[in-house]
Design an enzyme around this catalytic site. Structure first.
Site, PDB file in Angstrom:
ATOM      1  N   GLU A  72       0.885  -1.188  -0.112  1.00 29.67           N
ATOM      2  CA  GLU A  72       0.004  -0.005  -0.149  1.00 29.67           C
ATOM      3  C   GLU A  72       0.863   1.218   0.120  1.00 29.67           C
ATOM      4  O   GLU A  72       1.815   1.397   0.734  1.00 29.67           O
ATOM      5  CB  GLU A  72      -0.991  -0.066   1.133  1.00 29.67           C
ATOM      6  CG  GLU A  72      -1.977   1.293   1.172  1.00 29.67           C
ATOM      7  CD  GLU A  72      -2.475   1.338   2.497  1.00 29.67           C
ATOM      8  OE1 GLU A  72      -3.643   0.945   2.525  1.00 29.67           O
ATOM      9  OE2 GLU A  72      -2.304   2.150   3.351  1.00 29.67           O
ATOM     10  N   PHE A 127       0.523   5.693  -0.305  1.00 27.80           N
ATOM     11  CA  PHE A 127      -0.387   6.816  -0.115  1.00 27.80           C
ATOM     12  C   PHE A 127       0.372   8.011  -1.154  1.00 27.80           C
ATOM     13  O   PHE A 127       1.383   8.114  -1.438  1.00 27.80           O
ATOM     14  CB  PHE A 127      -0.461   7.348   1.125  1.00 27.80           C
ATOM     15  CG  PHE A 127       0.807   7.988   1.845  1.00 27.80           C
ATOM     16  CD1 PHE A 127       1.141   9.248   1.754  1.00 27.80           C
ATOM     17  CD2 PHE A 127       1.531   7.153   2.711  1.00 27.80           C
ATOM     18  CE1 PHE A 127       2.153   9.727   2.279  1.00 27.80           C
ATOM     19  CE2 PHE A 127       2.686   7.724   3.275  1.00 27.80           C
ATOM     20  CZ  PHE A 127       3.116   9.031   3.100  1.00 27.80           C
ATOM     21  N   LYS A 185       2.152  14.812  -1.070  1.00 27.88           N
ATOM     22  CA  LYS A 185       1.534  15.989  -1.197  1.00 27.88           C
ATOM     23  C   LYS A 185       2.481  16.901  -2.139  1.00 27.88           C
ATOM     24  O   LYS A 185       1.656  18.104  -2.529  1.00 27.88           O
ATOM     25  CB  LYS A 185       1.703  16.582   0.302  1.00 27.88           C
ATOM     26  CG  LYS A 185       0.475  15.962   1.115  1.00 27.88           C
ATOM     27  CD  LYS A 185       0.592  16.656   2.327  1.00 27.88           C
ATOM     28  CE  LYS A 185      -0.290  15.913   3.403  1.00 27.88           C
ATOM     29  NZ  LYS A 185      -0.352  16.752   4.578  1.00 27.88           N
TER      30      LYS A 185
END
EC number: 1.5.1.20
Length: 603
Positions: free
Chosen positions: A21, A23, A26
């Site tokens: 996984e 993410f 930013k």
């Protein structure tokens, strides 16, 4: 490919598998760093899938599908996109599912999700109150287009949760159409195994992927355990507290604890490990390696109908792709990008080479994935052609793991021709791709084999290299004396010279299998070669530009990319693997003709 289909595939069904996984970062720099990390992690072995999280309240609704697209299409790793229903309208849900489908992503992890920070949860106009509502919506409106995963909570969503009640909610999600379960992180493996038994007793029989959170450092370990409300077994604390101020010590001991946990899971029959990477790689690699899984799944999947050339299908239409030019053998992502707009991909043979138009080389995305500092650390600062030749030779000796034209270490099959490659490079015939001759090796051979069982594989010897202009005429004259050898030569401007028929593909790898037509997965062909040369010279210029403009290394490499020729030689007599290299044994080298060029610094 759907996760549910993979789990039935013989190459996955009986094996311990792992998945990751990530993410969405930013910043754009963070995104590029993530791509670089995924590129490295892909070389460890083939993950079953990679999933990408969805920001609270849909805050990453643009970034998540974009990252999924790159992983699925460019890295050719199957993906699972998280999708939450909090603060999401039906239109937003449909848009996200459409984007996922267009990229070839066929797996969705359906979650309720958290509200945006500093806001309260409210039910939206869409009516999605629970993850089960989202599962029902996807299954009702998209039928079997997606394999749907849901979250499981072995220790409850919150500390006060009733476990039996949470299993009832899980059963509802399964009844609505979920295909697999990914669990919350945990460290109490005995409790997890007991929870799995309860889940099975409740009539839930779909696959379960236990969520494994590596221990990277003491503070993050405690913070994540507290945030998720999971129990920390006492022996974890006894092991980690003595080294809690030593990050390396925590990571090392943490890896051992997680490895022990995974082994216990595997022994209990739970064989699908899902790693919460937190976008970090070191601890994950250590765990996979100590479990004996590193590189275990690296061989391409072969099904009963097709031979896949890549680690996973990037899009459904690539499943039947069966032929590629050999030039991109170590740069798969770039090839996929440059052929992404083709209406048809070659299957049984390479078609009319005048038809496909290769896309432009995207140097920003597929160029060198190293900073100037990393380049100088890896490849030094060469100041003569002799030093460049030594660098290429060290790659052939596996003393360095990459070159600008290959992100991967040289293949084990090159051991057959290592001495010849070393001689070529030390004589300034700078090799960037090669393969030895094979004459009927078993398709099950651990190094050379590929394709269905009980077959035989063949290869023509092939080498691709840069050569100084002063050697070009002698090279061509030497080749012409060997009737079995074909050559292709071009310069940076694309001026092509060849002794082969223009636009006629030459198969350099093929296999013969029971009850099958002959399979020819790699070819050499002029149009593809000219498309590849743009990339090859661009990568060389990127290498040059890593050095300061007035440096000797910069001037040397720029001169090489502007003046040297790119050559491909194929020996069509695959039963005589040495004749190709006889070409170079009969030639003079650069240091023989121009020692002042070979040894001197660039001016």
């Amino acid at each position: 490919m759907k996760i549910s289909d993979k789990l039935l595939h013989p190459d996955w069904k009986e094996k311990v598998t792992y998945s990751y996984e990530f993410f969405p970062p930013k910043t754009s720099t963070g995104v590029q760093n993530l791509y670089n990390r995924i590129d490295r992690m892909k070389t460890w072995g083939r993950p079953m899938f990679v999933d990408v999280t969805w920001g609270a309240g849909g805050t990453s609704s643009e970034l998540t599908p974009g990252i999924v697209n790159v992983i699925q299409t460019d890295f050719e790793v199957d993906t699972c996109m998280h999708l939450t229903c909090t603060n999401m309208s039906t239109e937003m849900i449909d848009a996200a599912l459409k984007r996922a489908h267009e990229t070839g992503c066929r797996n969705i992890l359906a979650l309720r999700g958290d509200p945006v920070k500093d806001t309260d949860w409210t039910e939206g106009e869409s009516g999605f109150r629970y993850a089960s509502d989202l599962v029902r919506y996807i299954r009702t409106h998209y039928n079997d287009e997606f394999c749907i995963g849901v979250a499981g909570y072995p220790e409850g969503y919150s500390p006060d949760d009733d476990i039996d009640e949470s299993i009832k909610h899980l059963k509802l999600k399964v009844d609505e159409g979920a295909d697999f379960i990914v669990t919350q992180m945990f460290y109490d493996v005995d409790n997890f195994i007991a929870w799995v038994d309860k889940v099975r007793a409740a009539g839930i029989n779909i696959p379960i992927f236990p969520g494994i959170m590596p221990i990277q450092a003491w503070d993050s370990f405690i913070r994540r355990a507290k945030w998720s409300g999971v129990k920390i077994p006492q022996h974890f604390m006894d092991t980690l507290v003595p080294v809690k101020d030593d990050d390396e010590g925590v990571r090392e001991r943490g890896v051992e604890l997680i490895v022990e946990m995974c082994r216990k899971l595997i022994a209990s029959g739970i064989t699908r490990l899902h790693f919460y990477t937190m976008n970090l790689e070191k601890a994950v690699k250590m765990i996979i390696e100590r479990l004996g899984l590193l590189d275990e799944n690296l061989a391409p999947i072969v099904d009963t109908n097709n031979v896949e050339l890549t680690n996973a299908s990037s899009q459904d239409r690539r499943i039947n792709e069966g032929v590629r030019p050999i030039f991109w053998r170590t740069r798969n992502e770039s090839y996929v990008s440059r052929t992404d707009q083709w209406d048809e991909l070659p299957h049984g043979r390479w078609g009319d080479s005048r038809s496909p138009a290769f896309g432009e080389f995207d140097a920003i995305r597929y160029g060198l994935r190293m900073s100037p500092k990393e380049i100088t650390t890896s490849w030094g600062s060469p100041k003569s052609y002799s030093e460049i030749g030594d660098l290429f030779a060290r790659y052939c000796e596996k003393k360095i793991s990459s070159l600008p034209w290959s992100d991967l270490p040289i293949s084990d099959e090159a051991d057959l021709i290592r001495d010849q490659l070393l001689s070529m490079n030390r004589n300034a015939f700078l090799t960037i791709n090669s393969q030895p001759a094979l004459n009927g090796e078993k398709s099950s051979h651990p190094v050379f084999g590929w394709g269905p069982p009980n077959g035989y594989v063949f290869q023509k010897p092939y080498v691709e290299f840069f050569v100084h202009p002063s050697l070009l005429n002698e090279l061509k004259e030497t080749v012409k004396k060997l009737n079995s050898v074909s050559y292709f030569v071009t310069n940076k401007n694309g001026d092509l010279d060849t002794n082969s028929q223009y636009e006629i593909p030459n198969a350099v790898t093929w296999g013969v299998f029971p009850n099958r037509e002959i399979i020819q997965p790699t070819i050499v062909e002029s149009t593809s070669f000219l498309a590849w040369k743009d990339e090859a010279y661009s990568l060389g210029m990127e290498w040059a530009n890593a050095y300061s403009p007035d440096s000797i290394s910069r001037k040397l490499l720029v001169s090489m990319m502007k003046e040297w020729f790119l050559c491909v030689i194929v020996d069509n007599d695959f039963q005589n693997g040495q004749s190709l290299f006889d070409v170079f044994n009969k030639m003079r080298s650069l240091k023989d003709i121009h020692p002042e060029l070979y040894y001197a610094n660039a001016s």
